[in-house]
Design a protein around this motif. Structure first.
Motif, PDB file in Angstrom:
ATOM      1  N   ALA A   1     -10.751  13.424   6.797  1.00  0.00           N
ATOM      2  CA  ALA A   1     -10.092  12.317   7.492  1.00  0.00           C
ATOM      3  C   ALA A   1      -9.529  11.288   6.529  1.00  0.00           C
ATOM      4  CB  ALA A   1     -11.074  11.653   8.449  1.00  0.00           C
ATOM      5  N   THR A   2      -9.803  11.446   5.246  1.00  0.00           N
ATOM      6  CA  THR A   2      -9.349  10.431   4.294  1.00  0.00           C
ATOM      7  C   THR A   2      -8.327  10.949   3.289  1.00  0.00           C
ATOM      8  OG1 THR A   2     -11.266  10.951   2.931  1.00  0.00           O
ATOM      9  CG2 THR A   2     -11.475   9.075   4.410  1.00  0.00           C
TER      10      THR A   2
ATOM     11  N   PRO B   1     -13.975  15.147  12.870  1.00  0.00           N
ATOM     12  CA  PRO B   1     -14.542  14.003  12.117  1.00  0.00           C
ATOM     13  C   PRO B   1     -13.982  12.676  12.636  1.00  0.00           C
ATOM     14  CG  PRO B   1     -13.645  15.679  10.629  1.00  0.00           C
ATOM     15  CD  PRO B   1     -13.219  16.064  12.008  1.00  0.00           C
ATOM     16  N   ASP B   2     -14.746  11.611  12.511  1.00  0.00           N
ATOM     17  CA  ASP B   2     -14.244  10.280  12.858  1.00  0.00           C
ATOM     18  C   ASP B   2     -13.188   9.855  11.834  1.00  0.00           C
ATOM     19  OD1 ASP B   2     -15.986  10.231  14.916  1.00  0.00           O
ATOM     20  OD2 ASP B   2     -17.377   8.772  14.037  1.00  0.00           O
ATOM     21  N   PRO B   3     -12.215   9.069  12.275  1.00  0.00           N
ATOM     22  CA  PRO B   3     -11.247   8.530  11.301  1.00  0.00           C
ATOM     23  C   PRO B   3     -11.907   7.451  10.451  1.00  0.00           C
ATOM     24  CG  PRO B   3     -10.845   7.606  13.476  1.00  0.00           C
ATOM     25  CD  PRO B   3     -11.935   8.622  13.648  1.00  0.00           C
ATOM     26  N   GLU B   4     -11.311   7.206   9.291  1.00  0.00           N
ATOM     27  CA  GLU B   4     -11.832   6.165   8.411  1.00  0.00           C
ATOM     28  C   GLU B   4     -10.698   5.276   7.945  1.00  0.00           C
ATOM     29  OE1 GLU B   4     -14.435   7.525   5.244  1.00  0.00           O
ATOM     30  OE2 GLU B   4     -14.953   9.315   6.422  1.00  0.00           O
ATOM     31  N   ILE B   5     -11.064   4.052   7.535  1.00  0.00           N
ATOM     32  CA  ILE B   5     -10.090   3.143   6.930  1.00  0.00           C
ATOM     33  C   ILE B   5      -9.612   3.776   5.617  1.00  0.00           C
ATOM     34  CG2 ILE B   5      -9.792   0.881   5.825  1.00  0.00           C
ATOM     35  CD1 ILE B   5     -10.288   0.307   8.666  1.00  0.00           C
ATOM     36  N   VAL B   6      -8.303   3.840   5.418  1.00  0.00           N
ATOM     37  CA  VAL B   6      -7.752   4.411   4.194  1.00  0.00           C
ATOM     38  C   VAL B   6      -7.019   3.337   3.390  1.00  0.00           C
ATOM     39  CG1 VAL B   6      -6.120   6.086   3.259  1.00  0.00           C
ATOM     40  CG2 VAL B   6      -7.545   6.702   5.217  1.00  0.00           C
ATOM     41  N   ASN B   7      -6.213   2.534   4.093  1.00  0.00           N
ATOM     42  CA  ASN B   7      -5.428   1.490   3.430  1.00  0.00           C
ATOM     43  C   ASN B   7      -5.883   0.101   3.909  1.00  0.00           C
ATOM     44  OD1 ASN B   7      -3.718   2.752   1.600  1.00  0.00           O
ATOM     45  ND2 ASN B   7      -2.247   3.331   3.180  1.00  0.00           N
ATOM     46  N   PRO B   8      -5.582  -0.928   3.100  1.00  0.00           N
ATOM     47  CA  PRO B   8      -6.114  -2.266   3.413  1.00  0.00           C
ATOM     48  C   PRO B   8      -5.678  -2.833   4.769  1.00  0.00           C
ATOM     49  CG  PRO B   8      -5.138  -2.216   1.201  1.00  0.00           C
ATOM     50  CD  PRO B   8      -4.867  -0.888   1.825  1.00  0.00           C
TER      51      PRO B   8
ATOM     52  N   GLU C   1       0.836  -1.201   0.000  1.00  0.00           N
ATOM     53  CA  GLU C   1       0.000   0.000   0.000  1.00  0.00           C
ATOM     54  C   GLU C   1       0.871   1.252   0.000  1.00  0.00           C
ATOM     55  OE1 GLU C   1      -2.213  -1.324   3.507  1.00  0.00           O
ATOM     56  OE2 GLU C   1      -1.119   0.109   4.734  1.00  0.00           O
ATOM     57  N   VAL C   2       0.293   2.339  -0.460  1.00  0.00           N
ATOM     58  CA  VAL C   2       1.005   3.608  -0.421  1.00  0.00           C
ATOM     59  C   VAL C   2       0.725   4.253   0.933  1.00  0.00           C
ATOM     60  CG1 VAL C   2       1.166   5.926  -1.400  1.00  0.00           C
ATOM     61  CG2 VAL C   2       1.016   3.941  -2.902  1.00  0.00           C
TER      62      VAL C   2
ATOM     63  N   ASP D   1      -5.239  -1.157   7.520  1.00  0.00           N
ATOM     64  CA  ASP D   1      -5.676  -0.299   8.642  1.00  0.00           C
ATOM     65  C   ASP D   1      -6.714  -0.972   9.532  1.00  0.00           C
ATOM     66  OD1 ASP D   1      -4.200   1.631   7.353  1.00  0.00           O
ATOM     67  OD2 ASP D   1      -5.921   2.856   6.742  1.00  0.00           O
TER      68      ASP D   1
ATOM     69  N   ARG E   1      -7.237   5.945  13.669  1.00  0.00           N
ATOM     70  CA  ARG E   1      -6.876   5.062  12.560  1.00  0.00           C
ATOM     71  C   ARG E   1      -5.477   4.517  12.817  1.00  0.00           C
ATOM     72  NH1 ARG E   1      -3.780   6.888   7.758  1.00  0.00           N
ATOM     73  NH2 ARG E   1      -3.321   4.925   6.734  1.00  0.00           N
TER      74      ARG E   1
ATOM     75  N   MET F   1     -16.321  12.759  16.562  1.00  0.00           N
ATOM     76  CA  MET F   1     -15.785  12.252  17.832  1.00  0.00           C
ATOM     77  C   MET F   1     -15.110  13.394  18.593  1.00  0.00           C
ATOM     78  SD  MET F   1     -12.128  10.465  16.899  1.00  0.00           S
ATOM     79  CE  MET F   1     -10.810  11.388  16.104  1.00  0.00           C
TER      80      MET F   1
ATOM     81  N   ALA G   1      -2.611  11.464  13.199  1.00  0.00           N
ATOM     82  CA  ALA G   1      -3.418  11.856  14.348  1.00  0.00           C
ATOM     83  C   ALA G   1      -3.116  10.925  15.511  1.00  0.00           C
ATOM     84  CB  ALA G   1      -4.901  11.806  14.000  1.00  0.00           C
TER      85      ALA G   1
ATOM     86  N   ASN H   1      -0.923   9.360   5.787  1.00  0.00           N
ATOM     87  CA  ASN H   1      -1.164   9.840   7.153  1.00  0.00           C
ATOM     88  C   ASN H   1      -2.602  10.349   7.306  1.00  0.00           C
ATOM     89  OD1 ASN H   1      -1.150  12.286   5.836  1.00  0.00           O
ATOM     90  ND2 ASN H   1       0.771  13.005   6.713  1.00  0.00           N
ATOM     91  N   ALA H   2      -3.435  10.035   6.339  1.00  0.00           N
ATOM     92  CA  ALA H   2      -4.811  10.529   6.379  1.00  0.00           C
ATOM     93  C   ALA H   2      -5.439  10.232   7.733  1.00  0.00           C
ATOM     94  CB  ALA H   2      -5.637   9.879   5.271  1.00  0.00           C
ATOM     95  N   SER H   3      -5.873  11.262   8.382  1.00  0.00           N
ATOM     96  CA  SER H   3      -6.503  11.115   9.697  1.00  0.00           C
ATOM     97  C   SER H   3      -7.174  12.440  10.037  1.00  0.00           C
ATOM     98  CB  SER H   3      -5.462  10.732  10.751  1.00  0.00           C
ATOM     99  OG  SER H   3      -4.228  11.401  10.567  1.00  0.00           O
ATOM    100  N   PRO H   4      -8.076  12.402  11.006  1.00  0.00           N
ATOM    101  CA  PRO H   4      -8.800  13.635  11.304  1.00  0.00           C
ATOM    102  C   PRO H   4      -7.902  14.684  11.956  1.00  0.00           C
ATOM    103  CG  PRO H   4      -9.789  11.721  12.401  1.00  0.00           C
ATOM    104  CD  PRO H   4      -8.477  11.289  11.865  1.00  0.00           C
ATOM    105  N   SER H   5      -8.340  15.913  11.891  1.00  0.00           N
ATOM    106  CA  SER H   5      -7.722  16.994  12.649  1.00  0.00           C
ATOM    107  C   SER H   5      -8.853  17.962  12.975  1.00  0.00           C
ATOM    108  CB  SER H   5      -6.641  17.702  11.826  1.00  0.00           C
ATOM    109  OG  SER H   5      -7.241  18.490  10.815  1.00  0.00           O
TER     110      SER H   5
END
Ligand SMILES: [Zn+2]
Ligand SMILES: [Zn+2]
Lengths: 239, 405
Positions: free
Chosen positions: A234-235, B18-25, A219-220, B27, B145, B1, B137, A223-227
């Motif tokens: 978040a994505t 915002p809630d975190p979400e799955i981004v990569n397989p 996978e690439v 995760d 996440r 959250m 985060a 660091n996608a995550s909320p702030s």
């Protein structure tokens, strides 16, 4: 001088203004955009022609340093980059193909195969523009290297090479990416692109690391995550 | 959250994000049940860490329940896991050598440049600790996440309470790593500077690894009392000449191994130490280079010096000649947490560690801002704070054991 160096020298000759068969002269903004696009091709880091290099060409070089690291007063003017990838050479060579480029090259919108090793690239450029490159593979040595050269209709003249060599002690493969291109809008364009984080060198280095991430981890990295910044999701990766 | 966010120097606020979400397989999404405030979080709080942005979610010591899994995750919903603060892919050259904290993939392409410029090579990724280590985060939040969930998370049996295992995320492995790096031989005398959470785990680890004596150095009475409770002899450096005392306790030869945990406030991260060094030179004198100098001069000839990840910058008046002439062996580095979590969990189950007496407070996540203030200003009374998401604001519990220790 190594055979790679010879080839590189030829690459740069092809780009020298005197021998350029056809040059368009678009406005600087377009040129900057083209530079950005070039970056996203992932072909590599900027190759700057140096008069010094010409002077030393042919001389015996008493060093084992890779030739693209020579004669550089500043570390910032890279035009070649190597990374260690913990996978077999054959696997990496097989994965370095047009269809997979958009997986790890950030700004590539599409790569359309035109047949005969020629492909038309559509690349994101600053200010919502797009740039088109037409590149042809000039030489492909199974499991070792791929070289390419742009066609006259390409919006930017470029050429380059990616090499795959066994790393010692079962560490995997050294992947080296070398790029020669016509600096769009000269140094001023380069500076502008840099400010926009779209400098070819930066983009190519990042794409090469994404290739490593993809091949090693599947996978690439993101660091996608909320702030708590409303401008971010978040994505989406953030810097 | 809800999440604890950094907004600027000495500005921590709990915000709705915002809630975190799955981004990569690979995760997962974790629902946090416990998350600790670390000494190194104080450096964020003090605003020394470059690459922090207002709105960043902080926290790198956390555990909880798996609530969502990516297609390639090996974890299952409902599992309880502790998350190492180091983010490691498990497949690069460094991870294969178990040098997990040096992972070459976890720091994304977009953020590794600055880190590479500063260190010579890009640092590995970490949770909740600025953009030099990836910009991920942190875990002081309802949900996080977690990338590479097949490599890092430690699955926790149901019968172990959070407080027993939470510190597998950072300070227990960091203390263990510090003691392992001291190459302790049976019967050795080991001197440890600093009795913060990492120092306290280093004391326990050194004894478990065969040290005959551990001598701990600090000045906070409550922390020294905890150190004594864990089996160390103690020195209050405001009351004795530390070097003289160490020599007199070892027949004049000095300790066999010296471990510098004074900088434990910034364990695991080197960038902040560069800033601290700059600060030390331009604004004030800190104890930290002093402790390291003292450790080098105190250590016996041919002894070992372990530095758990501090002093990344350009230390002023570093006693290099003394280091060389005395023939000291130096080991250092950020903790490769994933290397140790398996054996340390087993040791916790076997009752080998006291993981709970250093915890001074449990507090709701909602009270994070107040807790940061206490943690910053009252280090004697606040030895370790655990935040609990979901608790009602104001439901703060202090452990009274501290006073009786
Ligand atoms: Zn920590
Ligand atoms: Zn790795």
């Amino acid at each position: 001088m190594s055979s790679l160096a010879d080839r590189l020298s030829k690459l740069t000759d092809r780009l020298s203004p005197g021998r350029q068969p056809r040059r368009t002269s678009p406005d600087p903004l377009t040129l900057a955009a083209v530079g950005a696009g070039l970056a996203a091709t992932g072909i590599g880091l900027a190759l700057w022609r140096r008069s010094r290099k010409n002077k030393t060409a042919g001389d015996s070089i008493a060093t084992d340093a890779p030739h693209w690291t020579l004669d550089k007063p500043s570390k910032r003017a890279l035009f070649g980059k190597s990374v260690l990838i913990n996978r077999p050479r054959e696997e990496l060579f097989a994965a370095w193909k047009v269809e997979r480029f958009p997986d790890f090259m950030e700004n590539v919108v599409a790569v359309e195969a035109l047949g005969g090793g020629t492909a038309r690239w559509t690349i994101k450029a600053p200010l919502g523009r797009e740039v088109h490159l037409v590149n042809s593979i000039t030489e492909s040595v199974e499991d070792q290297s791929i070289s390419w050269q742009s066609e006259p209709e390409s919006e930017i003249a470029n050429s380059g090479e990616v090499r795959f060599a066994d790393a010692p002690a079962g560490r995997g493969t050294y992947v080296t990416l070398i790029l020669a291109y016509d600096p769009p809008a000269g140094q001023i364009g380069r500076l502008g692109a840099k400010l926009l984080q779209r400098e070819p060198e930066v983009q190519a280095r990042r794409d090469l690391h994404r290739f490593k991430q993809l091949m090693e981890t599947g996978e690439v990295t993101s660091n996608a995550s909320p702030s708590a910044r409303s401008s971010e999701t978040a994505t989406e990766p953030h810097i | 959250m809800r999440a604890v966010t950094w907004q600027g120097r000495h500005k921590i606020s709990v915000e709705t994000v915002p809630d975190p979400e799955i981004v990569n397989p690979r995760d997962i999404i974790l629902k946090v049940t416990s998350t600790a405030i670390c000494g190194s979080d104080l450096h964020l709080y003090d605003g020394y860490i470059p690459g922090m942005r207002a709105g960043d979610i902080v926290g790198h010591e956390f555990m909880g329940e798996v609530v969502e899994t990516g297609a390639q995750s090996t974890l299952k919903k409902g599992q309880r896991v502790v998350i190492p603060f180091t983010i490691s892919c498990g497949q690069c050259f460094f991870c294969e050598k178990q040098q997990y904290s040096a992972c070459d993939n976890s720091n994304p392409s977009e953020t590794r440049d600055a880190s590479e410029l500063l260190m010579g090579h890009a640092m590995g990724g970490a949770f909740g600790y600025a953009h030099l280590t990836g910009g991920y985060a942190g875990g002081q939040a309802d949900y996080v996440r977690v990338p590479y969930s097949d490599v890092g998370p430690v699955i926790i049996p149901d019968d172990l309470p959070d407080d027993d295992v939470l510190f597998l995320s950072d300070i227990l492995p960091t203390g263990w790593h510090a003691a392992v790096n001291a190459d302790i031989e049976p019967g050795d005398t080991v001197a440890i500077w600093g009795c913060g959470p990492v120092g306290l785990f280093t004391i326990q680890s050194a004894l478990l690894l065969g040290a005959g004596r551990v001598i701990a150095i600090d000045h906070f009475p409550a922390r020294l009392a905890l150190a004594r409770g864990m089996g160390a002899e103690i020195l209050d450096y405001t009351r004795v000449d530390v070097r003289e005392a160490l020599n007199e306790m070892t027949g004049g030869i000095g300790p066999d191994a010296c471990i510098d945990c004074v900088g434990m406030e910034s364990h695991g991260f080197t960038a902040d130490n560069i800033l601290d060094q700059v600060k030390a030179q331009f604004y004030s004198v800190t104890e930290r280079p002093h402790a390291l100098r003292q450790a080098i001069l105190a250590c016996r000839k041919g002894g070992r010096l372990s530095i758990p990840g501090v002093y990344g910058g350009f230390a002023d008046k570093f006693p290099l000649g003394q280091l060389m002439e005395k023939g000291l062996t130096v080991k250092s580095g950020q903790t490769p947490v994933q290397k140790y979590t398996g054996e340390l969990l087993k040791m916790i189950q076997d009752g080998k560690f006291d993981t709970t007496s250093l915890v001074s407070h449990h507090a709701p996540l909602e009270d994070a801002a107040e807790m940061y203030r206490h943690w910053h200003g009252e280090q004697n009374d606040y030895t370790k704070i655990i935040l609990k998401p979901g608790l009602e604001k104001g439901a703060i519990q202090a452990k009274s054991e501290m006073e009786n220790a």
